[in-house]
Scaffold this motif. Structure first.
Motif, PDB file in Angstrom:
ATOM      1  N   CYS A 101       0.855  -1.197   0.000  1.00  0.00           N
ATOM      2  CA  CYS A 101       0.000   0.000   0.000  1.00  0.00           C
ATOM      3  C   CYS A 101       0.888   1.244   0.000  1.00  0.00           C
ATOM      4  CB  CYS A 101      -0.876  -0.042   1.252  1.00  0.00           C
ATOM      5  SG  CYS A 101      -1.905   1.407   1.473  1.00  0.00           S
ATOM      6  N   ASN A 102       0.635   2.131  -0.940  1.00  0.00           N
ATOM      7  CA  ASN A 102       1.336   3.425  -0.907  1.00  0.00           C
ATOM      8  C   ASN A 102       0.426   4.523  -0.361  1.00  0.00           C
ATOM      9  OD1 ASN A 102       0.248   3.117  -3.860  1.00  0.00           O
ATOM     10  ND2 ASN A 102       0.473   5.320  -3.543  1.00  0.00           N
ATOM     11  N   THR A 103      -0.887   4.276  -0.415  1.00  0.00           N
ATOM     12  CA  THR A 103      -1.809   5.335   0.019  1.00  0.00           C
ATOM     13  C   THR A 103      -2.055   5.223   1.521  1.00  0.00           C
ATOM     14  OG1 THR A 103      -3.602   3.888  -0.666  1.00  0.00           O
ATOM     15  CG2 THR A 103      -2.949   5.611  -2.205  1.00  0.00           C
ATOM     16  N   LEU A 104      -1.055   5.635   2.271  1.00  0.00           N
ATOM     17  CA  LEU A 104      -1.125   5.605   3.738  1.00  0.00           C
ATOM     18  C   LEU A 104      -0.528   6.909   4.253  1.00  0.00           C
ATOM     19  CD1 LEU A 104       0.028   2.775   6.126  1.00  0.00           C
ATOM     20  CD2 LEU A 104       0.971   5.058   6.357  1.00  0.00           C
ATOM     21  N   ILE A 107      -7.591   1.322   0.326  1.00  0.00           N
ATOM     22  CA  ILE A 107      -7.500  -0.100  -0.031  1.00  0.00           C
ATOM     23  C   ILE A 107      -8.602  -0.456  -1.028  1.00  0.00           C
ATOM     24  CG2 ILE A 107      -7.579  -2.480   0.884  1.00  0.00           C
ATOM     25  CD1 ILE A 107      -5.140  -0.997   1.908  1.00  0.00           C
ATOM     26  N   ASN A 108      -8.181  -1.110  -2.116  1.00  0.00           N
ATOM     27  CA  ASN A 108      -9.126  -1.495  -3.169  1.00  0.00           C
ATOM     28  C   ASN A 108     -10.177  -2.485  -2.635  1.00  0.00           C
ATOM     29  OD1 ASN A 108     -10.192  -2.968  -5.577  1.00  0.00           O
ATOM     30  ND2 ASN A 108      -8.783  -1.572  -6.621  1.00  0.00           N
ATOM     31  N   HIS A 109     -11.424  -2.242  -3.023  1.00  0.00           N
ATOM     32  CA  HIS A 109     -12.536  -3.101  -2.581  1.00  0.00           C
ATOM     33  C   HIS A 109     -12.323  -4.573  -2.914  1.00  0.00           C
ATOM     34  CE1 HIS A 109     -15.363   0.000  -1.461  1.00  0.00           C
ATOM     35  NE2 HIS A 109     -15.089   0.662  -2.574  1.00  0.00           N
ATOM     36  N   LEU A 134      -8.201  -8.984  -0.963  1.00  0.00           N
ATOM     37  CA  LEU A 134      -8.491  -9.849   0.189  1.00  0.00           C
ATOM     38  C   LEU A 134      -8.217  -9.082   1.485  1.00  0.00           C
ATOM     39  CD1 LEU A 134      -9.313 -12.655   1.181  1.00  0.00           C
ATOM     40  CD2 LEU A 134      -6.904 -13.320   1.080  1.00  0.00           C
ATOM     41  N   THR A 135      -7.192  -8.242   1.468  1.00  0.00           N
ATOM     42  CA  THR A 135      -6.864  -7.448   2.660  1.00  0.00           C
ATOM     43  C   THR A 135      -8.049  -6.546   3.050  1.00  0.00           C
ATOM     44  OG1 THR A 135      -4.599  -7.467   1.856  1.00  0.00           O
ATOM     45  CG2 THR A 135      -5.075  -5.950   3.655  1.00  0.00           C
ATOM     46  N   HIS A 136      -8.736  -6.004   2.047  1.00  0.00           N
ATOM     47  CA  HIS A 136      -9.923  -5.169   2.311  1.00  0.00           C
ATOM     48  C   HIS A 136     -10.965  -5.981   3.079  1.00  0.00           C
ATOM     49  CE1 HIS A 136     -13.643  -2.967   1.519  1.00  0.00           C
ATOM     50  NE2 HIS A 136     -12.908  -1.908   1.175  1.00  0.00           N
ATOM     51  N   ARG A 141      -0.048 -10.124  -6.488  1.00  0.00           N
ATOM     52  CA  ARG A 141      -0.988 -11.248  -6.533  1.00  0.00           C
ATOM     53  C   ARG A 141      -1.773 -11.290  -5.240  1.00  0.00           C
ATOM     54  NH1 ARG A 141       2.546 -16.246  -7.196  1.00  0.00           N
ATOM     55  NH2 ARG A 141       0.580 -17.358  -6.963  1.00  0.00           N
ATOM     56  N   SER A 142      -2.984 -11.820  -5.354  1.00  0.00           N
ATOM     57  CA  SER A 142      -3.854 -11.830  -4.179  1.00  0.00           C
ATOM     58  C   SER A 142      -3.557 -13.009  -3.269  1.00  0.00           C
ATOM     59  CB  SER A 142      -5.311 -11.864  -4.619  1.00  0.00           C
ATOM     60  OG  SER A 142      -6.131 -11.907  -3.466  1.00  0.00           O
ATOM     61  N   GLY A 143      -3.772 -12.787  -2.002  1.00  0.00           N
ATOM     62  CA  GLY A 143      -3.681 -13.853  -1.008  1.00  0.00           C
ATOM     63  C   GLY A 143      -4.759 -14.915  -1.219  1.00  0.00           C
ATOM     64  N   ARG A 144      -5.696 -14.647  -2.117  1.00  0.00           N
ATOM     65  CA  ARG A 144      -6.688 -15.676  -2.469  1.00  0.00           C
ATOM     66  C   ARG A 144      -6.015 -16.793  -3.269  1.00  0.00           C
ATOM     67  NH1 ARG A 144      -9.805 -10.960  -3.466  1.00  0.00           N
ATOM     68  NH2 ARG A 144     -11.402 -10.769  -1.845  1.00  0.00           N
TER      69      ARG A 144
END
Ligand SMILES: Cc1cc2nc3c(=O)[nH]c(=O)nc-3n(C[C@H](O)[C@H](O)[C@H](O)COP(=O)(O)O)c2cc1C
Length: 206
Positions: free
Chosen positions: A77-80, A94-96, A99-101, A129-132
């Motif tokens: 994440c850069n938007t913090l 965080i993008n909708h 998985l972190t969302h 890549r997603s944690g999914r």
């Protein structure tokens, strides 16, 4: 609410504002003659200029993690940013679809590991890549503190937060979570990774 471009159907005059003007300043057509041109507040032909200015906005780079019961996940994440210091609060975008969302929404907690310039590998592992699809934390040394969110052990430090209820903003593709800082530590005194450093190094490495 954001300002819109309002185009006069009679003469093409563009007014920028939350609402159309009472009448067209150019041809005096009534308010009803105005229509929104598009969602953005600047003319299409200025897109390149606006984007190139946006590239000069500076950011850090963080591994933001959360939990869902026993399950853990994290993403880059850069938007913090720290939005207030009294009380100490952080905001993250965080993008909708991430998985972190999902985990942050469920657990109401997140941790941000502050990455250093040596952590290119962590960005590659957590940012694309997603944690999914795979276990991102497999083989990655972690610590757990107050929120139990995984913290990268070799990070420069971390900050962990509890999401403030009813303060999450739906920003379209992303949610902005506002977090009350509930813990944090600095492990070492190195330079943190910035967004621009990452992309510079990435393009050098090909
Ligand atoms: C340099 C970089 C910065 C990123 N910044 C953000 C960000 O601020 N917010 C966000 O939602 N995704 C950001 N991402 C994308 C997520 O890290 C990426 O979509 C991740 O795979 C999501 O993982 P998840 O589905 O396991 O949560 C960034 C990726 C990179 C490489």
């Amino acid at each position: 609410m954001i300002a819109q471009n309002w185009k006069c159907a009679e003469c093409g005059f563009i007014a920028i504002g939350l609402f159309p003007p009472d009448s067209c300043p150019k041809c005096q057509a009534p308010r009803s003659s105005f229509e929104t041109e598009h969602d953005w507040c600047f003319p299409r032909e200025e897109t390149d200029a606006v984007i190139s200015a946006c590239w000069k906005v500076t950011y850090g780079l963080y591994m933001v993690s959360s939990i869902d019961g026993e399950k853990i996940n994290g993403q880059i994440c850069n938007t913090l940013f720290q939005i207030t210091s009294d009380p100490p609060r952080l905001a993250i975008g965080i993008n909708h679809n991430n998985l972190t969302h999902e985990y942050i929404e469920k657990s109401g907690v997140f941790a941000a590991s502050i990455l250093g310039t040596e952590d290119m590998r962590i960005v590659r592992r957590f940012g694309y890549r997603s944690g999914r699809d795979f276990d991102k934390f497999k083989g990655v040394p972690i610590l757990r503190r107050r929120t139990l969110c995984p913290i990268y052990e070799k990070a420069i430090g971390y900050i962990e937060c509890s999401v403030i209820e009813d303060k999450t903003v739906d920003a379209g593709t992303h949610s902005i979570f506002l977090g009350e800082i509930v813990g944090g530590e600095r492990f070492k005194d190195e330079e943190p990774m910035t967004y621009s450093y990452y992309y510079e190094k990435k393009s050098e490495q090909g």
